[in-house]
Design an enzyme around this catalytic site. Structure first.
Site, PDB file in Angstrom:
ATOM      1  CE  LYS A 109      27.698  33.056  -4.082  1.00  0.00           C
ATOM      2  NZ  LYS A 109      29.173  32.927  -3.552  1.00  0.00           N
ATOM      3  CE  LYS A 192      22.679  40.759   1.521  1.00  0.00           C
ATOM      4  NZ  LYS A 192      23.422  39.675   2.052  1.00  0.00           N
ATOM      5  CE  LYS A 195      33.047  44.974  -2.409  1.00  0.00           C
ATOM      6  NZ  LYS A 195      34.513  45.310  -2.017  1.00  0.00           N
TER       7      LYS A 195
END
Length: 329
Positions: A109, A192, A195
């Site tokens: 991340k 994947k 959103k």
């Protein structure tokens, strides 16, 4: 009855991947487990956020979870229960830097710019451990990407028990469904469903209308080959595999069974069948989500009552942990 804890970030209306990977499993688990389902709004602060958006997304997530069949008495938002933060701080002091340095999700991340990320993103696995252990939960449904954090939670629990000379926190067992669907983007079968993808056509959101779902499936990326009769024929065809996996998961069938039904057919026929199946299952969820979103007072009441139940379970446990580390009350 074993206690199950699971959390989901309140990023608004969940998508199909969230539904097949977590929410549908929660609905099943609550039938024969003592479950607590948490909207982990404290974890939402580990990345840049908007306060107003967080409030709206928490209510939207609540509406969709209720519409999907989650028992309202088992649902609450994390920040409303102080046990999470209190035990999270204790675990910050129990956990070791070396353990956190091995967490691959932080590296993924944060990327190359990790020095500019918040300390919260670095230590959030400690808070995740507190989320679970504040309730003495023994089973946690997780995906493979969270398995490392669950191992850390057990390391923290064992170190706490050793340092305090007690057998207080239990061992946590991961619940990883053997045939959990890994839902990928409708535009790129190698990524994947998310959103964060700039294309709305890449995902199905649980409040999409029937027309939205049908249109997104029609436009989903595929290839020119007919559907194979065996799984080996999906090698190198990620988009075909993704759509077939979604169909299998939604119909509670094996991939081999679905391949047997559609072998040799083109994607036109298959996409229509998939769209029909998705609409049949998800349209009632979407309708109920929209109805609930018009009654925010009810959603707030659900979260308040859920938090009261969560506090009743967690308060004696965390108060005892605070006593064990030497805090005065």
């Amino acid at each position: 009855m074993q206690r199950v804890f699971s959390g989901i970030q309140p990023t608004g209306i969940p998508h199909l991947g969230n539904y097949l990977g977590a929410i549908r499993n929660w609905v099943t688990l609550q039938k024969d487990h003592d479950c607590l389902f948490c909207l982990v709004d404290m974890h939402s602060l580990t990345m840049p956020w908007s306060p107003e958006a967080l409030r709206e997304q928490t209510l939207a997530s609540t509406a969709c979870l209720l519409a999907s069949g989650i028992d309202p008495t088992r649902l609450y938002n994390q920040s409303a229960v102080s046990a999470h933060a209190r035990l999270g701080w204790i675990f910050n002091c129990v956990s070791r830097l070396g353990w956190l340095n091995r967490m691959t999700q932080f590296k993924d991340k944060a990327g190359k710019n990790r020095e500019n990320h918040s300390a919260g993103l670095y230590v959030y696995p400690n808070l995740m451990a507190a989320d679970i252990l504040a309730f003495h939960a023994t089973r946690v449904p997780v995906g493979d990407d969270q398995r490392q954090h669950l191992e850390l939670a057990n390391d923290i629990a064992q170190k706490f028990n050793h340092d305090m000379g007690v057998e207080f926190f239990p061992l946590i067992e991961p619940l990883i469904p053997p045939h959990a669907a890994r839902v990928m983007s409708l535009r790129d079968g190698s990524k994947k469903m998310s959103k964060s993808d700039p294309s709305a056509q890449s995902r199905i959101i649980l409040n999409d209308t029937a027309d939205d779902i049908a249109q997104k499936i029609r436009k989903a990326r595929t290839d020119a080959e007919p559907l194979p009769s065996e799984e080996a024929g999906l090698e190198g065809r990620p988009e075909a595999r993704n759509l077939l996996t979604i169909y299998a998961a939604m119909s509670n069938r094996t991939l081999a069974d679905v391949l047997g039904q559609f072998a040799g057919q083109g994607f036109g026929t298959f996409k229509q069948a998939l769209a029909d199946l998705l609409v049949e299952t998800l349209a009632p969820v979407a309708d109920e989500t929209r109805r609930l979103m018009d009654d925010k007072a009810h959603l707030m009441q659900v979260l308040r009552q859920g938090a009261e139940r969560a506090r009743a379970v967690s308060e004696p446990i965390v108060s005892e942990a605070e006593k064990l580390v030497g805090f005065l009350r």
